[in-house]
Design a protein around this motif. Structure first.
Motif, PDB file in Angstrom:
ATOM      1  N   ILE A   8      -8.862  24.921  58.532  1.00 31.04           N
ATOM      2  CA  ILE A   8      -9.047  25.650  57.279  1.00 31.04           C
ATOM      3  C   ILE A   8      -8.193  26.915  57.207  1.00 31.04           C
ATOM      4  O   ILE A   8      -7.865  27.393  56.118  1.00 31.04           O
ATOM      5  CB  ILE A   8     -10.546  25.955  57.051  1.00 31.04           C
ATOM      6  CG1 ILE A   8     -10.783  26.323  55.585  1.00 31.04           C
ATOM      7  CG2 ILE A   8     -11.032  27.043  57.975  1.00 31.04           C
ATOM      8  CD1 ILE A   8     -11.937  25.668  54.957  1.00 31.04           C
ATOM      9  N   GLU A   9      -7.796  27.451  58.361  1.00 31.81           N
ATOM     10  CA  GLU A   9      -6.883  28.612  58.362  1.00 31.81           C
ATOM     11  C   GLU A   9      -5.568  28.221  57.681  1.00 31.81           C
ATOM     12  O   GLU A   9      -5.042  28.947  56.830  1.00 31.81           O
ATOM     13  CB  GLU A   9      -6.590  29.070  59.795  1.00 31.81           C
ATOM     14  CG  GLU A   9      -7.800  29.495  60.599  1.00 31.81           C
ATOM     15  CD  GLU A   9      -7.504  29.629  62.089  1.00 31.81           C
ATOM     16  OE1 GLU A   9      -8.347  30.178  62.798  1.00 31.81           O
ATOM     17  OE2 GLU A   9      -6.419  29.174  62.543  1.00 31.81           O
ATOM     18  N   ALA A  10      -5.049  27.070  58.075  1.00 37.43           N
ATOM     19  CA  ALA A  10      -3.781  26.608  57.494  1.00 37.43           C
ATOM     20  C   ALA A  10      -3.954  26.286  56.012  1.00 37.43           C
ATOM     21  O   ALA A  10      -3.070  26.569  55.188  1.00 37.43           O
ATOM     22  CB  ALA A  10      -3.284  25.374  58.249  1.00 37.43           C
ATOM     23  N   LYS A  11      -5.112  25.700  55.656  1.00 40.95           N
ATOM     24  CA  LYS A  11      -5.333  25.331  54.243  1.00 40.95           C
ATOM     25  C   LYS A  11      -5.415  26.571  53.354  1.00 40.95           C
ATOM     26  O   LYS A  11      -4.990  26.538  52.195  1.00 40.95           O
ATOM     27  CB  LYS A  11      -6.613  24.493  54.112  1.00 40.95           C
ATOM     28  CG  LYS A  11      -6.400  23.045  54.516  1.00 40.95           C
ATOM     29  CD  LYS A  11      -7.549  22.152  54.121  1.00 40.95           C
ATOM     30  CE  LYS A  11      -8.739  22.358  55.004  1.00 40.95           C
ATOM     31  NZ  LYS A  11      -9.679  21.227  54.967  1.00 40.95           N
ATOM     32  N   ALA A  12      -5.964  27.660  53.880  1.00 40.68           N
ATOM     33  CA  ALA A  12      -6.036  28.896  53.090  1.00 40.68           C
ATOM     34  C   ALA A  12      -4.616  29.393  52.790  1.00 40.68           C
ATOM     35  O   ALA A  12      -4.322  29.856  51.678  1.00 40.68           O
ATOM     36  CB  ALA A  12      -6.819  29.960  53.849  1.00 40.68           C
ATOM     37  N   ARG A  13      -3.739  29.267  53.754  1.00 41.22           N
ATOM     38  CA  ARG A  13      -2.349  29.704  53.557  1.00 41.22           C
ATOM     39  C   ARG A  13      -1.617  28.741  52.607  1.00 41.22           C
ATOM     40  O   ARG A  13      -0.790  29.156  51.800  1.00 41.22           O
ATOM     41  CB  ARG A  13      -1.630  29.800  54.904  1.00 41.22           C
ATOM     42  CG  ARG A  13      -2.266  30.818  55.851  1.00 41.22           C
ATOM     43  CD  ARG A  13      -1.528  30.922  57.175  1.00 41.22           C
ATOM     44  NE  ARG A  13      -0.161  31.396  56.991  1.00 41.22           N
ATOM     45  CZ  ARG A  13       0.179  32.681  56.848  1.00 41.22           C
ATOM     46  NH1 ARG A  13      -0.763  33.618  56.859  1.00 41.22           N
ATOM     47  NH2 ARG A  13       1.440  33.034  56.691  1.00 41.22           N
ATOM     48  N   ILE A  14      -1.934  27.447  52.687  1.00 41.88           N
ATOM     49  CA  ILE A  14      -1.312  26.455  51.793  1.00 41.88           C
ATOM     50  C   ILE A  14      -1.740  26.711  50.340  1.00 41.88           C
ATOM     51  O   ILE A  14      -0.921  26.631  49.422  1.00 41.88           O
ATOM     52  CB  ILE A  14      -1.694  25.020  52.239  1.00 41.88           C
ATOM     53  CG1 ILE A  14      -0.965  24.666  53.537  1.00 41.88           C
ATOM     54  CG2 ILE A  14      -1.374  23.999  51.150  1.00 41.88           C
ATOM     55  CD1 ILE A  14      -1.451  23.391  54.211  1.00 41.88           C
ATOM     56  N   ALA A  15      -3.016  27.036  50.144  1.00 46.28           N
ATOM     57  CA  ALA A  15      -3.504  27.304  48.779  1.00 46.28           C
ATOM     58  C   ALA A  15      -2.728  28.465  48.165  1.00 46.28           C
ATOM     59  O   ALA A  15      -2.307  28.403  46.993  1.00 46.28           O
ATOM     60  CB  ALA A  15      -5.000  27.610  48.813  1.00 46.28           C
ATOM     61  N   ASP A  16      -2.518  29.519  48.945  1.00 47.81           N
ATOM     62  CA  ASP A  16      -1.752  30.678  48.441  1.00 47.81           C
ATOM     63  C   ASP A  16      -0.298  30.303  48.191  1.00 47.81           C
ATOM     64  O   ASP A  16       0.277  30.648  47.165  1.00 47.81           O
ATOM     65  CB  ASP A  16      -1.806  31.829  49.466  1.00 47.81           C
ATOM     66  CG  ASP A  16      -3.139  32.559  49.398  1.00 47.81           C
ATOM     67  OD1 ASP A  16      -3.877  32.347  48.411  1.00 47.81           O
ATOM     68  OD2 ASP A  16      -3.440  33.320  50.330  1.00 47.81           O
ATOM     69  N   LEU A  17       0.284  29.595  49.137  1.00 46.89           N
ATOM     70  CA  LEU A  17       1.705  29.238  49.038  1.00 46.89           C
ATOM     71  C   LEU A  17       1.987  28.365  47.817  1.00 46.89           C
ATOM     72  O   LEU A  17       2.954  28.601  47.078  1.00 46.89           O
ATOM     73  CB  LEU A  17       2.137  28.490  50.311  1.00 46.89           C
ATOM     74  CG  LEU A  17       3.580  27.987  50.356  1.00 46.89           C
ATOM     75  CD1 LEU A  17       4.548  29.152  50.501  1.00 46.89           C
ATOM     76  CD2 LEU A  17       3.763  27.002  51.513  1.00 46.89           C
ATOM     77  N   LEU A  18       1.141  27.354  47.597  1.00 43.84           N
ATOM     78  CA  LEU A  18       1.374  26.423  46.483  1.00 43.84           C
ATOM     79  C   LEU A  18       0.758  26.904  45.171  1.00 43.84           C
ATOM     80  O   LEU A  18       1.012  26.320  44.116  1.00 43.84           O
ATOM     81  CB  LEU A  18       0.821  25.032  46.832  1.00 43.84           C
ATOM     82  CG  LEU A  18       1.469  24.299  48.016  1.00 43.84           C
ATOM     83  CD1 LEU A  18       0.831  22.921  48.202  1.00 43.84           C
ATOM     84  CD2 LEU A  18       2.981  24.148  47.818  1.00 43.84           C
TER      85      LEU A  18
END
Lengths: 353, 94
Positions: B68-78
């Protein structure tokens, strides 16, 4: 005259000349065009299919840059399930199975599914499914669907509260069979919405309605109503995957948005799936075991190309054992599966598999 | 496409959240990652990009964003909403 290795629709290996391949391509695309009242493949597209079939390599692939993402059905059952579920019987937890798909198989997306893989049996154990989904979502990165089959068959006797249309119809009880299906639509829609909302509560990315229409037009109607509600009331992504190439008219009179569901082909199904609000559509074209893969693939690509052309949402065509121009065989031969996949991406122009 | 080996999960997310067809989904992700669409399937490029952006890689490297750490960054990035990330943020905003 040189012959090329290919297969029949049941996977048996055969050899065909260029002329024989061309003839089956033409017959296959004509069959789809006649049934669906759509355009057959162009000469350029048929030539490209020939190029794919006469490629001397066992495995073929798309050109670099043409890769597409994959969504799944059956979740992790392909790892821990029994043969009836096309599984390989590895004793893994479902979260482990999801992690294997993400970390070892390089899956673009993954899916959690109940061992029965139908919505109805999930309802009494929804807390278990929520818990498993929570654990999976914490430890994985790829998008996670929850996958299940609408499977209206479970709402008919002896498994459910309504009379069984398969028993009623042969007895000439047409009205009773129709009323049973209309009742099942209401129950199934209500159950699917309940289950999907619970999964949304714990952060699930999306729902995969798999084998939609398996029990006929009532099955599809229930699915479309559930999709419509879920898109209006949640932030779930929805994929609707079909069971067969046309909707069986077990009821015959059911409609969605004023369109009769019975008899719809993929290019017609997608418009209703879009109307309901789904994000991805997974059309199916069935494989005929008595015909060659050349016939089957040309036919499948013709149907799917027509679907892609009219669609406004991504199309992830169903590929695998018995659909999408692949042989009806539980251990799908790689030569056929890779050729079918390449043709779907580069001729039919699908957005995913 | 290769999932975490490349950018398959990111392209799939754009299809799922914005109904993007394959060309549009790839173009959107490529712009966000500042790479070409063709490089989205290039393991050599995407390994480095994913490490630099810390959005999850397929091998288990200590310290890299996981789950979920990576997914939080993906949500911001995309620029998309990821349901599980939204739930996490709700849980920690007390």
């Amino acid at each position: 005259m040189k012959k090329y290795l290919t297969r029949m629709g049941d996977g048996e290996r055969i050899e065909m000349t260029v002329d024989e391949l061309k003839q089956d391509f033409e017959l296959g695309t004509k069959d789809a065009a006649d049934r669906g009242k759509i355009s057959p493949l162009t000469q350029d597209e048929l030539d490209y299919l020939l190029e794919i079939f006469t490629n001397p390599n066992k495995i073929v692939s798309v050109e670099p840059g043409n890769e597409v993402p994959l969504t799944h059905d059956i979740g992790t059952l392909r790892l821990m399930g029994d043969q009836g579920n096309s599984g390989v019987g590895i004793p893994l937890s479902r979260v482990q199975g999801i992690q294997v798909h993400e970390r070892a198989f390089g899956g673009d997306t993954m899916e959690l599914g109940h061992i029965d893989y139908s919505f109805k049996p999930v309802k009494p154990v929804i807390a278990m499914e929520q818990q498993e989904m929570e654990n999976a979502l914490l430890s994985t990165i790829v998008p996670l669907f929850y996958g299940a089959m609408p499977n209206l068959g479970l709402y008919y006797s002896p498994d459910g509260p309504f009379g069984n249309p398969s028993d009623l119809l042969p007895m000439g009880k047409i009205q009773e069979a129709r009323e049973a299906q209309e009742g099942a639509v209401e129950h199934a829609t209500r159950d699917m919405i309940y289950i999907c909302e619970k999964l949304y509560d714990v952060g699930c990315d999306g729902i995969n309605f798999d084998t939609t229409g398996a029990a006929g037009d009532a099955d599809m109607k229930a699915t479309l109503h559930a999709v419509e509600y879920l898109k209006a009331n949640t932030n779930l992504a929805i994929e609707v995957g079909m069971a067969g190439e046309f909707v069986l008219g077990m009821h015959g009179g059911l409609e969605y948005d004023g369109v009769r569901l019975a008899g719809l082909y993929p290019h017609q199904q997608v418009k209703l799936v879009e109307k309901a609000g789904a994000d991805i559509f997974g059309p199916v074209v069935n494989t005929n075991t008595s015909k060659s893969m050349a016939w089957n693939l040309a036919r499948a690509v013709t149907f799917i190309k027509a679907c892609v052309e009219v669609a406004n949402i991504p199309i992830h065509v169903n590929m695998g054992m018995g659909v999408g121009g692949s042989p009806v065989f539980e251990t799908p031969p790689l030569d056929s599966v890779t050729r079918a996949s390449k043709a779907m991406v580069e001729v039919a122009k699908v957005d995913g598999l | 496409m290769g999932g975490l080996r490349t950018a398959g999960d990111l392209v799939a997310r754009m299809q799922m959240t914005r109904k993007m067809r394959i060309k549009d989904a790839k173009a959107y992700v490529a712009e966000k990652l500042k790479v070409s669409s063709a490089d989205l399937s290039n393991e050599h490029v995407m390994r480095e990009v994913r490490e630099e952006l810390d959005i999850g890689i397929i091998t288990s490297v200590p310290g890299c964003a996981k789950g979920i750490e990576a997914k939080a960054r993906i949500a911001d990035l995309l620029g998309i909403e990821i349901n599980s990330v939204k739930r996490l943020k709700n849980k920690i905003s007390f």
